[in-house]
Design a protein around this motif. Sequence first.
Motif, mmCIF file in Angstrom:
data_model
loop_
_atom_site.group_PDB
_atom_site.id
_atom_site.type_symbol
_atom_site.label_atom_id
_atom_site.label_comp_id
_atom_site.label_asym_id
_atom_site.label_seq_id
_atom_site.Cartn_x
_atom_site.Cartn_y
_atom_site.Cartn_z
ATOM 1 N N ALA A 125 0.854 -1.194 0.000
ATOM 2 C CA ALA A 125 0.000 0.000 0.000
ATOM 3 C C ALA A 125 0.889 1.243 0.000
ATOM 4 C CB ALA A 125 -0.924 -0.005 1.210
ATOM 5 N N GLY A 126 2.061 1.135 0.651
ATOM 6 C CA GLY A 126 3.032 2.230 0.640
ATOM 7 C C GLY A 126 3.511 2.533 -0.784
ATOM 8 N N VAL A 168 3.540 5.493 7.452
ATOM 9 C CA VAL A 168 2.373 6.366 7.255
ATOM 10 C C VAL A 168 1.112 5.515 7.087
ATOM 11 C CG1 VAL A 168 1.291 8.039 5.685
ATOM 12 C CG2 VAL A 168 3.731 8.207 6.202
ATOM 13 N N PHE A 169 1.210 4.455 6.295
ATOM 14 C CA PHE A 169 0.017 3.634 6.049
ATOM 15 C C PHE A 169 -0.465 2.960 7.335
ATOM 16 C CE2 PHE A 169 -2.452 -0.041 4.688
ATOM 17 C CZ PHE A 169 -3.322 0.560 3.778
ATOM 18 N N CYS A 174 -4.292 2.401 11.793
ATOM 19 C CA CYS A 174 -4.562 2.315 13.234
ATOM 20 C C CYS A 174 -5.425 3.470 13.710
ATOM 21 C CB CYS A 174 -3.250 2.310 14.019
ATOM 22 S SG CYS A 174 -2.396 0.788 13.751
ATOM 23 N N TYR A 175 -5.224 4.639 13.111
ATOM 24 C CA TYR A 175 -6.024 5.794 13.507
ATOM 25 C C TYR A 175 -7.506 5.519 13.226
ATOM 26 C CZ TYR A 175 -7.804 10.537 13.762
ATOM 27 O OH TYR A 175 -8.535 11.647 14.099
ATOM 28 N N ILE A 176 -7.768 5.016 12.025
ATOM 29 C CA ILE A 176 -9.160 4.725 11.658
ATOM 30 C C ILE A 176 -9.738 3.628 12.562
ATOM 31 C CG2 ILE A 176 -10.654 3.833 9.826
ATOM 32 C CD1 ILE A 176 -8.651 5.088 7.835
ATOM 33 N N PHE A 331 -5.403 3.227 -3.242
ATOM 34 C CA PHE A 331 -5.013 3.415 -1.848
ATOM 35 C C PHE A 331 -6.235 3.259 -0.925
ATOM 36 C CE2 PHE A 331 -5.476 6.788 1.349
ATOM 37 C CZ PHE A 331 -4.647 6.270 2.336
ATOM 38 N N PHE A 332 -7.360 3.858 -1.307
ATOM 39 C CA PHE A 332 -8.560 3.709 -0.464
ATOM 40 C C PHE A 332 -9.034 2.264 -0.418
ATOM 41 C CE2 PHE A 332 -9.059 8.363 -0.703
ATOM 42 C CZ PHE A 332 -9.307 8.596 0.644
#
Length: 460
Positions: A125-126, A168-169, A174-176, A331-332
Amino acid sequence: MFIFAATGSAVGLGNIWKFPWMVSESGGGAFVLIYISSVILIALPIMIAEVFIGRHGKQNPVASLQYLSKESSSFDVTEIDGDLNRIKTKKQQYSNSDDYSNWQLVGWGGIIAGIFILSFYSVIAGWTMSYILKAGSGAFNLIDLEGSKMIFANLVADPIKLMGWHTVFMILTCYIVAKGVKGGLEKAVKFLIPGLFLILIALALYSTTLNGFGDGMRYMFVPELSKISPSVVLSAIGMAFFSLSIGMGSLMVYGSYLSNESSIGEVTATVAFADTSVAILAGLIIFPIVFTYNLDPSTAGPGLIFETLPIAFGSMPGGSIIATLFFILLFFAAITSSISLIEPAISFLIERHSMSRAEASIKMGLLTWFLGIGTLLSFNLISDYKLLGMNFFGILDGLTSKIMLPLGGLLMAIFTGYIVKKKIVMDELRMGPIKFNFWLILIKYVAPIAVTLIFVRGLL
Ligand code: PFF
């Protein structure tokens, strides 16, 4: 909502990055033929079983499996209630019911498989994120095969860059997950998947104009039967599991949110159809490019789409914009899948260990991030360290797709077909008798026998 969440999970890098690569590795049409047959005869029936376990158990995969095995190991005892003088029934466990709780191990295996997959999924994904910027800056304008290969080679040779994107990915994922904003993301899938679909159709139309279109089509759809071998069949079955997100409990988690009114058969068939269409479309785009520019598909490897697509983007009008949009959508698609990869672990930690969502996400995120370092280094610094001819990434990918997911799926099929009481399954699936019996034959005989045979032949 289930359809959007499950499609978001199913449609991802697997369809666009991995499927064309696997087709090229296994010699084209023969793989595609076996892939589609495995989706229909093995993967879809197991998908139904997995969603059934989740919806009936209504908890994390480990607990759902435990619950169902307990429920199926109990039987009704009828006795006369002396005081009220009427018949009452009560549930009683078989004395060996402890044996059945071993089924929770399937849930455990799934949690581990999800973490393993996410660790390399995030690295790929990166690459996608890095390609958004490259596309936007016009780096692909009028690029040729050499130039395109060079851009990809430079990216994967740089561990620092790969580490940056991987980090970053993982932070985004994890944030989501920590915020639990899945609802919002599921709604976004409503626009993202059709958007991805449209752009893929436009690219496929473009591919029809290329010289290599005919060769590409022949390569994908005319099977050379001599290329069918046990290892090709195992890779196709593994790919079907990976692409449909089955065999590791993600769909059990999503199934636990599925309303009782929905028909499991219908929703899973819809997801499987959408997922397979996206994979086939990706092939329709890539292989004409491969043959137009004389790439050797058998040596392409995991860089296949990153080396081929930029050439097409670079030669079409408005290519930079289309390329940027394409990599953003990809990416999404990747992030909606990665959330479902980590979710079995998160729901387990929250329910069983009373962790907060945030704590569970941070801990699992760190673990996955750390494991991902092995994958990103296997494209550069440690690329020569091999076991059985495979580098670290190859081992993780093979272990999950060719062993863990099919094994998880096989056990789910046996569990649903032989352990769970038929009445419970019938009540939950509510299919007509013909459909139900057809499904039962697939889940009790066809899927387990095929997967076992292929395991034995393909792995030896
Ligand atoms: N199905 C996803 C893809 O094709 O990209 C990957 C995946 C997601 C596999 C979730 C397994 C899973 F549980």
